[in-house]
Design an enzyme around this catalytic site. Structure first.
Site, PDB file in Angstrom:
ATOM      1  N   ASN A 122      -6.256  -0.842   3.762  1.00 15.23           N
ATOM      2  CA  ASN A 122      -5.872  -0.533   5.129  1.00 15.23           C
ATOM      3  C   ASN A 122      -4.602   0.301   5.178  1.00 15.23           C
ATOM      4  O   ASN A 122      -4.429   1.156   6.045  1.00 15.23           O
ATOM      5  CB  ASN A 122      -5.665  -1.825   5.925  1.00 15.23           C
ATOM      6  N   ASP A 185      -0.413   2.768   7.741  1.00 14.68           N
ATOM      7  CA  ASP A 185      -1.868   2.703   7.656  1.00 14.68           C
ATOM      8  C   ASP A 185      -2.434   4.015   7.121  1.00 14.68           C
ATOM      9  O   ASP A 185      -2.029   5.104   7.547  1.00 14.68           O
ATOM     10  CB  ASP A 185      -2.476   2.431   9.024  1.00 14.68           C
ATOM     11  N   ASP A 216      -8.388  -6.847   1.650  1.00 14.57           N
ATOM     12  CA  ASP A 216      -7.334  -7.335   2.533  1.00 14.57           C
ATOM     13  C   ASP A 216      -7.419  -6.692   3.916  1.00 14.57           C
ATOM     14  O   ASP A 216      -7.667  -5.496   4.041  1.00 14.57           O
ATOM     15  CB  ASP A 216      -5.978  -7.008   1.897  1.00 14.57           C
ATOM     16  N   GLU A 258     -11.320 -10.351   4.032  1.00 11.89           N
ATOM     17  CA  GLU A 258     -10.477 -11.135   4.931  1.00 11.89           C
ATOM     18  C   GLU A 258     -10.686 -10.619   6.353  1.00 11.89           C
ATOM     19  O   GLU A 258     -10.188  -9.549   6.716  1.00 11.89           O
ATOM     20  CB  GLU A 258      -9.004 -11.013   4.553  1.00 11.89           C
TER      21      GLU A 258
END
Length: 510
Positions: A122, A185, A216, A258
């Site tokens: 990410n 990001d 993640d 996640e």
């Protein structure tokens, strides 16, 4: 109704695995070699402790018995936690080398242990070469990140500041970072980022021999500004492409995500083939709440719902279970320090469907609450040794959260200890096929404090589980003790469920 075998693929290895989550920096400092004696855990220290997790000999019973490991981030990073990656192709120099990781994989596979590593896509570190280039005027790397000029006034998914100006003097623009200004990001609409992340993943799955990835923070991968900031269709599509790439490189690779959200949102990622599995946060909360409240009602309802939520086409129950992790208050702390409740929590988790994950130290009753560093403290091994056997340095990188003379591996694995309880549960799960099946039937009980369910179906071996979460003794109903059954956990001749006790018994195939 039994599943149509034509709709269910061959069962992958991770459906039968028991995972152990390791924060390498806090697990074990190597005793010899270039990484020893600095007070920090490292890959060599993990190799030195593998026999504690699984010694590879099915005839021994003093190892924990886990069959897979999830390593928290080990790529090059400037922070202690590693979630801000500076180089996706290199092991952090404080933890080891790429060559040492390959040795770790060899030692794991020799013992029958699979290993996946954290994969953070990410965002990157603000010290990543891509970002350092992107903030330069007229940079060709500008589109690797998300810049805006003037600075937007919009906020993040939980109302936080996400537009950061620290690089304004260099770039003349603000950049998007959902977690921190030091973790900008990545713009995953940029084909270079996708290409480079795929290439780095290929390196880990081939040259470095990893068995997969834990992805993640995948809710936040691709945004639709200004309002749709998580779980967009573009996020699902990007992840589905990444998963397909990983499986092309290694068809056995395990991709677990996640998705910190409710089960209905998690389900979207499974249905979209964005991941193989994802963590079941709702279930973890309900297990802890049920124990603290002494009431199994909501937990039983949620367990019943899970079979309907997760897709049967993938075999059902393709979620991953846990009690706590590196971001959440440790189980023993949430349960008021009560070891017996910790045992019940482990019993429930290990007898439910899903792929179970155990956070390091949970099996010995380590405690910890926010802030995050207090959840990731060193593992206390032996109270008779300096620094509880964690390091030969003058002191560990961070102090022990608990008194090592009271909470440690040696004492927890003595008869009656929490560690011994975990060892027994893991062996039950790995030796009894019904506990790894896709079938569960929640049973009605006369008392809200009692959780009861059956695993396995048809004429095969079945497992009955009954847990008393309350403070009063409850009778064991007649249906809970079918003829020919054998008790594998609990008092063999008990007629009642004592407060805080469990009964697990096996009924042979008919």
């Amino acid at each position: 109704m039994p599943l149509d075998p034509d709709l269910v693929p061959e069962r992958p290895w991770w459906r039968d695995a028991v995972f152990y989550q390791v924060f390498v920096r806090s697990f074990q400092d190597a005793e010899t070699g270039p990484f020893s004696g600095d007070g920090k855990g490292d890959l060599q220290g993990l190799i030195d402790r593998l026999d504690y997790l699984n010694d590879g000999d099915p005839n021994t019973t003093d190892d924990l018995g886990i069959t897979a490991i999830w390593l928290m981030p080990i790529c090059e990073s400037e922070t202690y936690h590693g979630y801000d990656v500076e180089d996706y192709r290199k092991v952090d120099a404080e933890l080891g080398t790429n060559e040492l990781f390959v040795e770790l994989m060899h030692e794991c596979h020799k013992r029958g242990i699979r290993l996946i590593t954290d994969w953070v896509m990410n965002h990157s570190s603000w010290k990543h070469p891509w970002f350092l280039d992107a903030i330069q005027p007229e940079s060709n790397s500008r589109e690797r990140y998300i810049f805006r000029d003037p600075r937007p006034q919009s906020r993040g998914p939980w109302g936080q500041n996400v537009w950061h100006d620290r690089m304004r003097t260099t770039s003349g623009a603000s950049y998007y970072g959902v977690f921190s200004p030091t973790m900008p990001d990545l713009n995953l609409r940029d084909v270079r980022n996708t290409r480079d992340l795929h290439d780095a993943a290929t390196l880990w799955l081939t040259d470095l021999k990893a068995d997969g990835f834990r992805l993640d923070a995948i809710k936040f991968m691709v945004e639709r500004f200004p309002d749709e900031l998580d779980s967009t269709q573009e996020t699902l599509d990007w992840l589905s492409d990444f998963r397909a790439h990983a499986h092309t490189v290694n068809e056995d690779a395990f991709i677990v995500g996640e998705v910190w959200d409710n089960a209905e949102v998690v389900r979207k990622y499974i249905l979209a083939d964005a991941v193989d599995s994802a963590f079941e946060f709702d279930l973890s909360y309900r297990i802890i709440d049920a124990l603290n409240e002494g009431d199994a009602t909501e937990l039983a309802k949620h367990i019943d719902r899970l079979a309907a939520i997760y897709p049967a086409q993938r075999g059902g129950h393709v979620y991953s279970t846990f009690l706590s992790n590196h971001d959440q208050t440790r189980t023993r702390t949430r349960l008021g320090g009560e070891i017996e409740k910790c045992k019940l929590a482990a019993t429930i988790q290990m007898t439910l469907p899903g792929t179970p994950f155990i956070y390091y130290g949970e099996e010995i009753g380590m405690t910890g609450d926010k802030p995050d560093p207090e959840l990731r403290t060193p593992m206390p091994w032996d109270p008779a040794k300096p620094n509880a056997g964690f390091t030969q340095a003058d002191a560990p990188w961070k102090g022990f959260k608990d008194d090592p003379s009271e909470i440690n591996v040696i004492d927890a694995h003595k008869p009656g200890g929490l560690g011994e309880h975990y060892r027994g549960l893991i062996r039950l799960r790995t030796s009894i096929p019904a506990l790894r099946s896709d079938h569960i039937e929640v049973l009605e009980t006369e008392h809200s404090s009692v959780l009861a369910f059956v695993r396995g179906s048809g004429r095969g071996e079945r497992v009955m589980v009954a847990v008393n979460l309350g403070e009063e003794t409850q009778p064991i109903p007649a249906w809970a003790r079918p003829a020919g059954s054998r008790v594998v956990l609990g008092a063999a001749r008990a007629r009642d469920l004592q407060p805080g006790s469990a009964l697990v018994l096996v009924t042979p195939a008919r």
